[in-house]
Write a protein that holds these residues in place. Structure first.
Motif, PDB file in Angstrom:
ATOM      1  N   ASN A  36     -14.031  -4.679   8.712  1.00  0.00           N
ATOM      2  CA  ASN A  36     -14.548  -4.457   7.359  1.00  0.00           C
ATOM      3  C   ASN A  36     -13.462  -3.772   6.539  1.00  0.00           C
ATOM      4  O   ASN A  36     -13.097  -2.632   6.820  1.00  0.00           O
ATOM      5  CB  ASN A  36     -15.807  -3.596   7.418  1.00  0.00           C
ATOM      6  N   ILE A  37     -12.944  -4.459   5.541  1.00  0.00           N
ATOM      7  CA  ILE A  37     -11.918  -3.870   4.678  1.00  0.00           C
ATOM      8  C   ILE A  37     -12.432  -3.705   3.244  1.00  0.00           C
ATOM      9  O   ILE A  37     -11.657  -3.543   2.316  1.00  0.00           O
ATOM     10  CB  ILE A  37     -10.625  -4.713   4.682  1.00  0.00           C
ATOM     11  N   GLY A  38     -13.743  -3.775   3.089  1.00  0.00           N
ATOM     12  CA  GLY A  38     -14.317  -3.617   1.758  1.00  0.00           C
ATOM     13  C   GLY A  38     -14.047  -4.779   0.827  1.00  0.00           C
ATOM     14  O   GLY A  38     -13.921  -4.589  -0.391  1.00  0.00           O
TER      15      GLY A  38
ATOM     16  N   ASN B 299     -11.801  -5.715  -4.550  1.00  0.00           N
ATOM     17  CA  ASN B 299     -11.300  -4.354  -4.354  1.00  0.00           C
ATOM     18  C   ASN B 299     -10.966  -4.113  -2.889  1.00  0.00           C
ATOM     19  O   ASN B 299     -10.965  -2.974  -2.418  1.00  0.00           O
ATOM     20  CB  ASN B 299     -12.354  -3.342  -4.803  1.00  0.00           C
ATOM     21  N   ALA B 300     -10.671  -5.159  -2.158  1.00  0.00           N
ATOM     22  CA  ALA B 300     -10.389  -5.052  -0.732  1.00  0.00           C
ATOM     23  C   ALA B 300      -9.263  -4.059  -0.457  1.00  0.00           C
ATOM     24  O   ALA B 300      -8.281  -3.981  -1.209  1.00  0.00           O
ATOM     25  CB  ALA B 300     -10.007  -6.422  -0.169  1.00  0.00           C
ATOM     26  N   LYS B 301      -9.419  -3.311   0.606  1.00  0.00           N
ATOM     27  CA  LYS B 301      -8.410  -2.331   1.017  1.00  0.00           C
ATOM     28  C   LYS B 301      -7.359  -3.034   1.868  1.00  0.00           C
ATOM     29  O   LYS B 301      -7.403  -3.022   3.104  1.00  0.00           O
ATOM     30  CB  LYS B 301      -9.070  -1.182   1.772  1.00  0.00           C
ATOM     31  N   ALA B 302      -6.423  -3.667   1.196  1.00  0.00           N
ATOM     32  CA  ALA B 302      -5.362  -4.420   1.868  1.00  0.00           C
ATOM     33  C   ALA B 302      -4.177  -4.529   0.927  1.00  0.00           C
ATOM     34  O   ALA B 302      -4.320  -4.423  -0.296  1.00  0.00           O
ATOM     35  CB  ALA B 302      -5.863  -5.806   2.268  1.00  0.00           C
ATOM     36  N   ALA B 303      -3.017  -4.745   1.509  1.00  0.00           N
ATOM     37  CA  ALA B 303      -1.800  -4.877   0.705  1.00  0.00           C
ATOM     38  C   ALA B 303      -1.720  -6.271   0.102  1.00  0.00           C
ATOM     39  O   ALA B 303      -1.999  -7.265   0.784  1.00  0.00           O
ATOM     40  CB  ALA B 303      -0.573  -4.622   1.577  1.00  0.00           C
ATOM     41  N   PRO B 304      -1.360  -6.383  -1.172  1.00  0.00           N
ATOM     42  CA  PRO B 304      -1.203  -7.712  -1.777  1.00  0.00           C
ATOM     43  C   PRO B 304       0.018  -8.425  -1.225  1.00  0.00           C
ATOM     44  O   PRO B 304       0.873  -7.819  -0.570  1.00  0.00           O
ATOM     45  CB  PRO B 304      -1.036  -7.389  -3.268  1.00  0.00           C
ATOM     46  N   ILE B 305       0.097  -9.712  -1.483  1.00  0.00           N
ATOM     47  CA  ILE B 305       1.250 -10.488  -1.048  1.00  0.00           C
ATOM     48  C   ILE B 305       2.504  -9.946  -1.734  1.00  0.00           C
ATOM     49  O   ILE B 305       2.475  -9.549  -2.902  1.00  0.00           O
ATOM     50  CB  ILE B 305       1.033 -11.988  -1.354  1.00  0.00           C
ATOM     51  N   ALA B 306       3.598  -9.918  -0.991  1.00  0.00           N
ATOM     52  CA  ALA B 306       4.816  -9.266  -1.481  1.00  0.00           C
ATOM     53  C   ALA B 306       5.566 -10.102  -2.524  1.00  0.00           C
ATOM     54  O   ALA B 306       6.409  -9.570  -3.242  1.00  0.00           O
ATOM     55  CB  ALA B 306       5.739  -8.956  -0.303  1.00  0.00           C
TER      56      ALA B 306
END
Length: 203
Positions: free
Chosen positions: A142-144, A159-166
């Motif tokens: 679960n990353i929201g 609003n997922a808690k993850a890094a966007p694509i670089a």
């Protein structure tokens, strides 16, 4: 590519229903097949359960110019295209350039399967398929990852808690292009099953 499709349908399909899925450039190819190959082969096309053309835009013009195509409007309709591009709020606020996004794009919400701006909280997410770096494996977690359609831009905002694509020059400062599938992994699996069941019930 069309030769491969010809071979599949004449040698292996045996009149069965089918699903097509792609991502990014693969979804651009899916769109090409939908617009061209299936226009010439309506007998095959009528057996399509759904086409998941995720991570590349399906536009209002695509549908207008190809009246045989139909975009999904719910979680159980069949013979339809399912598509979205996932972004964070920063991309929307900056109207950032995203190479996967075309003008007049359409997205369906992968949590509530609506094409309007009805917000779907992360509690509706059945599980994201993400890398556990410590364990060096992918896991359901679960990353929201909530979801809301932004009609003006034609994307899913999360609003997922993850890094966007670089690759910000290609996709903007907060694109989740790499995670179009993984954020909503279990919801997609559930949706595939529902569309298959709906197809079987109607045929």
């Amino acid at each position: 590519m069309t030769a491969a499709l010809d071979y599949y349908f004449t040698k292996y399909n045996n009149g069965r229903p089918f699903i097509i899925a792609g991502h990014s450039q693969g979804s651009a190819m899916v769109k090409y097949v939908l617009k061209n190959y299936f226009k010439k082969h309506p007998d095959y096309y009528k057996r399509m359960v759904a086409a998941y053309a995720i991570g590349f835009s399906v536009t209002k013009e695509d549908l207008k110019e190809n009246p045989h195509l139909k975009f999904a409007a719910g979680e159980r309709d069949t013979g339809v295209i399912v598509s979205w591009n996932t972004e964070g709020k920063k991309n929307v606020e900056e109207n950032a350039r995203n190479r996967a996004l075309l003008p007049n794009a359409i997205s369906i919400n992968p949590l509530n399967w609506k094409i309007d701006e009805t917000y779907a909280p992360a509690s509706k997410n059945l599980g994201s398929f993400m890398l556990n770096e410590k364990a060096a494996r992918y896991e359901i977690t679960n990353i929201g990852a909530d979801a809301q359609v932004n009609l003006a831009r034609g994307v899913i905002v999360t609003n997922a808690k993850a890094a966007p694509i670089a690759l910000t020059d290609f996709f903007g400062p907060q694109s989740f292009h790499d995670d179009d599938y993984t954020f909503y992994y279990n919801n997609i699996k559930d949706n595939v099953a529902k569309r298959i069941a709906a197809y079987k019930a109607n045929h």
